[in-house]
Scaffold this motif. Sequence first.
Motif, short mmCIF file in Angstrom:
data_model
loop_
_atom_site.label_atom_id
_atom_site.label_comp_id
_atom_site.label_asym_id
_atom_site.label_seq_id
_atom_site.Cartn_x
_atom_site.Cartn_y
_atom_site.Cartn_z
N ARG A 13 0.88 -1.17 0.00
CA ARG A 13 0.00 0.00 0.00
C ARG A 13 0.91 1.22 0.00
N LEU A 39 -3.57 -2.88 -8.05
CA LEU A 39 -4.71 -3.70 -7.64
C LEU A 39 -5.88 -2.85 -7.14
N ALA A 40 -5.58 -1.70 -6.54
CA ALA A 40 -6.63 -0.83 -6.01
C ALA A 40 -6.11 0.60 -5.93
N GLY A 42 -7.32 4.33 -4.04
CA GLY A 42 -8.25 4.96 -3.12
C GLY A 42 -7.99 6.45 -3.02
N LEU A 47 -13.05 4.29 -3.51
CA LEU A 47 -12.10 3.20 -3.69
C LEU A 47 -12.42 2.47 -4.98
N LYS A 48 -11.40 2.34 -5.84
CA LYS A 48 -11.54 1.56 -7.08
C LYS A 48 -10.75 0.28 -6.91
N VAL A 49 -11.43 -0.85 -6.99
CA VAL A 49 -10.78 -2.15 -6.86
C VAL A 49 -10.81 -2.83 -8.22
N GLY A 50 -9.67 -3.32 -8.66
CA GLY A 50 -9.58 -3.96 -9.96
C GLY A 50 -10.00 -5.41 -9.92
N THR A 51 -10.23 -5.96 -11.11
CA THR A 51 -10.59 -7.38 -11.22
C THR A 51 -9.70 -8.06 -12.24
N VAL A 54 -6.66 -2.55 -11.86
CA VAL A 54 -7.40 -1.34 -12.21
C VAL A 54 -6.90 -0.89 -13.58
#
Length: 103
Positions: A13, A39-40, A42, A47-51, A54
């Motif tokens: 992080r 991966l994320a 904020g 908060l944008k979380v990738g799949t 991102v």
Amino acid sequence: MYAVIKTGGKQYRVAAGEKIKVEQIAADVGQEIVFNEVLAVGNGAELKVGTPLVSGATVSVTVLAHGKHDKVSIFKMRRRKHYQKRQGHRQQFTELLVNTIAG
């Protein structure tokens, strides 16, 4: 603003202006590196979380130094068998300064 990046098989992080120590990267001191495996991301309550990643998010960092962590001592012993083995290990690292987080 912060982001979660993946490098060296680990996740970190990071925020702009932070210094982090990661597994050794083959780069020169002073070189700028861009991480695409984000991966994320904020920003406050958002908060944008990738799949799993991102899309379009990048983190640019500058290499500050290379070095070795403190020594870890390994001692193996089998009781009553007259077996003792000592070993040491110093893991190499790269210190990075996080410049910008985009995305």
